[in-house]
Design a protein around this motif. Sequence first.
Motif, PDB file in Angstrom:
ATOM      1  N   ILE A  68      46.291  41.713  41.322  1.00  0.00           N
ATOM      2  CA  ILE A  68      45.304  42.735  40.957  1.00  0.00           C
ATOM      3  C   ILE A  68      45.985  44.089  40.818  1.00  0.00           C
ATOM      4  O   ILE A  68      45.705  44.844  39.886  1.00  0.00           O
ATOM      5  N   THR A  69      46.919  44.377  41.712  1.00  0.00           N
ATOM      6  CA  THR A  69      47.648  45.646  41.649  1.00  0.00           C
ATOM      7  C   THR A  69      48.470  45.731  40.368  1.00  0.00           C
ATOM      8  O   THR A  69      48.516  46.779  39.727  1.00  0.00           O
ATOM      9  N   VAL A  70      49.112  44.635  39.987  1.00  0.00           N
ATOM     10  CA  VAL A  70      49.916  44.645  38.762  1.00  0.00           C
ATOM     11  C   VAL A  70      49.025  44.817  37.534  1.00  0.00           C
ATOM     12  O   VAL A  70      49.318  45.606  36.638  1.00  0.00           O
ATOM     13  N   LEU A  71      47.895  44.080  37.479  1.00  0.00           N
ATOM     14  CA  LEU A  71      47.028  44.113  36.304  1.00  0.00           C
ATOM     15  C   LEU A  71      46.160  45.364  36.228  1.00  0.00           C
ATOM     16  O   LEU A  71      45.948  45.905  35.142  1.00  0.00           O
ATOM     17  N   LEU A  72      45.631  45.802  37.367  1.00  0.00           N
ATOM     18  CA  LEU A  72      44.669  46.907  37.374  1.00  0.00           C
ATOM     19  C   LEU A  72      45.057  48.043  38.310  1.00  0.00           C
ATOM     20  O   LEU A  72      44.250  48.930  38.567  1.00  0.00           O
ATOM     21  N   GLY A  73      46.248  48.020  38.841  1.00  0.00           N
ATOM     22  CA  GLY A  73      46.673  49.064  39.767  1.00  0.00           C
ATOM     23  C   GLY A  73      46.992  50.366  39.060  1.00  0.00           C
ATOM     24  O   GLY A  73      46.996  50.451  37.837  1.00  0.00           O
ATOM     25  N   THR A  74      47.294  51.374  39.844  1.00  0.00           N
ATOM     26  CA  THR A  74      47.581  52.690  39.275  1.00  0.00           C
ATOM     27  C   THR A  74      48.816  52.665  38.383  1.00  0.00           C
ATOM     28  O   THR A  74      48.921  53.444  37.440  1.00  0.00           O
ATOM     29  N   ARG A  75      49.729  51.766  38.642  1.00  0.00           N
ATOM     30  CA  ARG A  75      50.954  51.684  37.834  1.00  0.00           C
ATOM     31  C   ARG A  75      50.757  50.905  36.535  1.00  0.00           C
ATOM     32  O   ARG A  75      51.658  50.844  35.708  1.00  0.00           O
ATOM     33  N   SER A  76      49.579  50.286  36.363  1.00  0.00           N
ATOM     34  CA  SER A  76      49.337  49.543  35.126  1.00  0.00           C
ATOM     35  C   SER A  76      49.097  50.487  33.958  1.00  0.00           C
ATOM     36  O   SER A  76      49.155  50.079  32.801  1.00  0.00           O
ATOM     37  N   GLY A  77      48.834  51.753  34.279  1.00  0.00           N
ATOM     38  CA  GLY A  77      48.727  52.799  33.267  1.00  0.00           C
ATOM     39  C   GLY A  77      47.648  52.567  32.233  1.00  0.00           C
ATOM     40  O   GLY A  77      46.602  52.005  32.509  1.00  0.00           O
ATOM     41  N   ILE A  78      47.962  52.997  31.007  1.00  0.00           N
ATOM     42  CA  ILE A  78      46.991  52.935  29.914  1.00  0.00           C
ATOM     43  C   ILE A  78      46.594  51.501  29.598  1.00  0.00           C
ATOM     44  O   ILE A  78      45.450  51.219  29.254  1.00  0.00           O
ATOM     45  N   TRP A  79      47.542  50.566  29.732  1.00  0.00           N
ATOM     46  CA  TRP A  79      47.225  49.169  29.421  1.00  0.00           C
ATOM     47  C   TRP A  79      46.262  48.584  30.433  1.00  0.00           C
ATOM     48  O   TRP A  79      45.401  47.776  30.079  1.00  0.00           O
ATOM     49  N   GLY A  80      46.371  48.980  31.682  1.00  0.00           N
ATOM     50  CA  GLY A  80      45.411  48.541  32.697  1.00  0.00           C
ATOM     51  C   GLY A  80      44.026  49.101  32.446  1.00  0.00           C
ATOM     52  O   GLY A  80      43.019  48.409  32.613  1.00  0.00           O
ATOM     53  N   VAL A  81      43.980  50.365  32.010  1.00  0.00           N
ATOM     54  CA  VAL A  81      42.684  50.999  31.701  1.00  0.00           C
ATOM     55  C   VAL A  81      42.042  50.306  30.509  1.00  0.00           C
ATOM     56  O   VAL A  81      40.855  49.963  30.527  1.00  0.00           O
ATOM     57  N   ILE A  82      42.822  50.082  29.452  1.00  0.00           N
ATOM     58  CA  ILE A  82      42.283  49.432  28.254  1.00  0.00           C
ATOM     59  C   ILE A  82      41.864  47.996  28.572  1.00  0.00           C
ATOM     60  O   ILE A  82      40.802  47.536  28.136  1.00  0.00           O
ATOM     61  N   GLY A  83      42.678  47.287  29.347  1.00  0.00           N
ATOM     62  CA  GLY A  83      42.314  45.918  29.735  1.00  0.00           C
ATOM     63  C   GLY A  83      41.027  45.885  30.539  1.00  0.00           C
ATOM     64  O   GLY A  83      40.143  45.051  30.288  1.00  0.00           O
ATOM     65  N   ALA A  84      40.907  46.790  31.509  1.00  0.00           N
ATOM     66  CA  ALA A  84      39.685  46.856  32.317  1.00  0.00           C
ATOM     67  C   ALA A  84      38.486  47.212  31.448  1.00  0.00           C
ATOM     68  O   ALA A  84      37.391  46.656  31.623  1.00  0.00           O
ATOM     69  N   ALA A  85      38.680  48.126  30.491  1.00  0.00           N
ATOM     70  CA  ALA A  85      37.595  48.512  29.589  1.00  0.00           C
ATOM     71  C   ALA A  85      37.176  47.347  28.697  1.00  0.00           C
ATOM     72  O   ALA A  85      35.973  47.145  28.450  1.00  0.00           O
ATOM     73  N   MET A  86      38.134  46.585  28.227  1.00  0.00           N
ATOM     74  CA  MET A  86      37.810  45.424  27.382  1.00  0.00           C
ATOM     75  C   MET A  86      37.035  44.372  28.178  1.00  0.00           C
ATOM     76  O   MET A  86      36.053  43.824  27.684  1.00  0.00           O
ATOM     77  N   ILE A  87      37.484  44.109  29.396  1.00  0.00           N
ATOM     78  CA  ILE A  87      36.786  43.135  30.239  1.00  0.00           C
ATOM     79  C   ILE A  87      35.372  43.628  30.545  1.00  0.00           C
ATOM     80  O   ILE A  87      34.404  42.861  30.471  1.00  0.00           O
ATOM     81  N   GLY A  88      35.235  44.898  30.875  1.00  0.00           N
ATOM     82  CA  GLY A  88      33.923  45.459  31.155  1.00  0.00           C
ATOM     83  C   GLY A  88      33.001  45.410  29.949  1.00  0.00           C
ATOM     84  O   GLY A  88      31.791  45.227  30.083  1.00  0.00           O
ATOM     85  N   SER A  89      33.558  45.560  28.742  1.00  0.00           N
ATOM     86  CA  SER A  89      32.748  45.556  27.525  1.00  0.00           C
ATOM     87  C   SER A  89      32.117  44.205  27.232  1.00  0.00           C
ATOM     88  O   SER A  89      31.045  44.133  26.657  1.00  0.00           O
ATOM     89  N   VAL A  90      32.790  43.138  27.613  1.00  0.00           N
ATOM     90  CA  VAL A  90      32.281  41.795  27.296  1.00  0.00           C
ATOM     91  C   VAL A  90      31.613  41.115  28.480  1.00  0.00           C
ATOM     92  O   VAL A  90      31.177  39.979  28.370  1.00  0.00           O
ATOM     93  N   THR A  91      31.531  41.811  29.597  1.00  0.00           N
ATOM     94  CA  THR A  91      30.940  41.229  30.791  1.00  0.00           C
ATOM     95  C   THR A  91      29.509  41.713  30.934  1.00  0.00           C
ATOM     96  O   THR A  91      29.216  42.869  30.685  1.00  0.00           O
TER      97      THR A  91
END
Length: 159
Positions: free
Chosen positions: A62-85
């Motif tokens: 979870i830290t690697v995928l959505l942690g603070t170090r995941s940066g812009i890609w983690g934010v975009i990934g989280a936003a994409m998941i949130g959009s389809v959930t």
Amino acid sequence: MFTYILYGLAGGGLAISFFKDRNKTKMALRKAWRSFENILPQFLSILIIIGLALAILSPETITVLLGTRSGIWGVIGAAMIGSVTLIPGFVAFPLAAALQKNGAGYMQIAAFVSTLMMVGIVTLPLEIKTFGKRATMIRNILAFAFSLIAAFVIGVVLK
């Protein structure tokens, strides 16, 4: 302590209502119970999904995928998941808390929760039917953009 005060106030209000009009109070309690029964299956299914996700995904993942170090890609990934959930708000916030405890960053959680609440990919057909394609697309694009802006503001404020 505050929780006990709220329980006391709720119990006191219920007692006052019961003494004032027993029938209305009983009817209100029946309606509340029916509402609870309607919400319970959704709530339990989401709790099971959260439990399975946290069992499968380690805090390190979870830290690697959505942690603070995941940066812009983690934010975009989280936003994409949130959009389809499609998850109700009363489940989204406990899920966000569980993700945060397991290593997700505030910016990523903000993107996930805000897109979850505002962007409706799953509900697009119904929304297009009701509001039209143009209005639906504009609303969803603006909601997605605003979610990203809100996530970055949260990231700056809570850094």
